[in-house]
Design a protein around this motif. Sequence first.
Motif, short mmCIF file in Angstrom:
data_model
loop_
_atom_site.label_atom_id
_atom_site.label_comp_id
_atom_site.label_asym_id
_atom_site.label_seq_id
_atom_site.Cartn_x
_atom_site.Cartn_y
_atom_site.Cartn_z
N LEU A 33 0.82 -1.21 0.00
CA LEU A 33 0.00 0.00 0.00
C LEU A 33 0.86 1.26 0.00
N TRP A 37 0.78 4.10 -2.91
CA TRP A 37 0.44 5.48 -2.59
C TRP A 37 1.61 6.43 -2.83
N LEU A 59 -7.08 6.20 -3.68
CA LEU A 59 -7.87 5.87 -2.49
C LEU A 59 -9.23 5.32 -2.88
N PRO A 62 -9.57 1.48 -5.40
CA PRO A 62 -9.42 0.21 -4.66
C PRO A 62 -10.53 -0.01 -3.63
N ALA A 63 -10.93 1.08 -2.95
CA ALA A 63 -12.00 0.94 -1.95
C ALA A 63 -13.31 0.54 -2.62
N TRP A 66 -13.07 -3.22 -3.83
CA TRP A 66 -13.10 -4.23 -2.77
C TRP A 66 -14.33 -4.11 -1.88
N SER A 67 -15.05 -2.99 -1.96
CA SER A 67 -16.34 -2.95 -1.25
C SER A 67 -17.26 -4.03 -1.81
N PHE A 103 -14.64 0.05 3.76
CA PHE A 103 -14.24 0.25 2.36
C PHE A 103 -15.34 0.98 1.59
N SER A 206 -1.97 -0.27 -5.38
CA SER A 206 -2.93 0.17 -4.35
C SER A 206 -4.08 -0.82 -4.23
N TYR A 210 -4.99 -2.86 -0.81
CA TYR A 210 -6.30 -2.89 -0.15
C TYR A 210 -6.74 -4.35 0.10
N VAL A 213 -4.83 -5.58 3.04
CA VAL A 213 -5.37 -4.96 4.26
C VAL A 213 -6.66 -5.66 4.67
N PHE A 214 -7.52 -5.93 3.70
CA PHE A 214 -8.77 -6.64 3.97
C PHE A 214 -8.51 -8.00 4.61
#
Length: 245
Positions: A33, A37, A59, A62-63, A66-67, A103, A206, A210, A213-214
Motif C-alpha cells: 500500500l 500510494w 484511495l 481500490p475501496a 473491494w467494497s 471500504f 494500491s 487494499y 489490508v482486507f
Amino acid sequence: MWKWLHQLARPERLYHLCGRFIPWFALAATITLLLGWAWGFGFAPADYQQGDSYRIMYLHVPAAMWSMGVYASMAIAAFIGLVWQMKMSDLVAAAMAPVGAVFTFIALVTGSAWGKPMWGTWWIWDARLTSELVLLFIYMGVITLYNAFDDRRVAGRAAGILILVGVVNLPIIHYSVQWWNTLHQGSSGFFQQDIARPMRTPLQWSILGYLLVFITLTLIRLRTLILFTERNRPWVSVIANKGRK
C-alpha cells in the motif's frame, strides 16, 4: 477435501492458523500500500484534464472495487454456513462485514470529494453512487443483525440470509454505468487498460494493497470473534492464562 475443510473449521485450529498468517499479510499490506500510494501521489504524472485531482483514485478505486469484492466473499461464506451449517463460516462472514463497510464508506467519501471538482457538486443521485450507498446500508444491516441475537447460530443464519439477498445489488453496482445514463465513468477492471501505464501501475499496487489490508483485518477480527464465541472452552482459558503471565 471436505475432511480437510472440517479440520480447518475447528475453532482452535483456525485461531492459531490466523495468528500465523497475520504478521505476514500485515507486512505485505503495509509495503504494497505504501508503494502504491507513494508512487501514485508522489511520482505519477498529472492528468491532462483533471490535473492532480485525479490522484484521489488511488484511495477511491481500490475501496470501491473491494467494497464489492468483500461482499462477494461474505456471500460465499454465508452460503457455506447456511447450506453446510459450518459455524466458522458465519464467523468469517461476520469478521468481513465491518471491513467491507469501511471500504464502502471510503469509496463514498472519496467519490464525493472527486466528484466535486468534476461534477460541481458533492453528491448526486447517480445510479452508481446510489447503489453503492445501498451497499453500505446492507453492510450495516448485516452487522446489526449479527449483534441483535444472543444465540450465535440464529444470528449467523439471519445475517447470512440478508447477505445472500443483498447479492442482487452487486451486478446493479457493476453494470449501473451501462444500464442507466450516468455521470460516473465506466468500470475498467483490475488491469485498468484505459489508464496510462505511469498512472495505472501504482493504482494496481494500491488495489493489491487494499486486498491485503482486507485479509489482515479480517483475520484479526476473526480471531477475536473465535475467542468470544469459544470463551467457555478450556483452550481459550489456557490462552487467557498465558496472556496474564
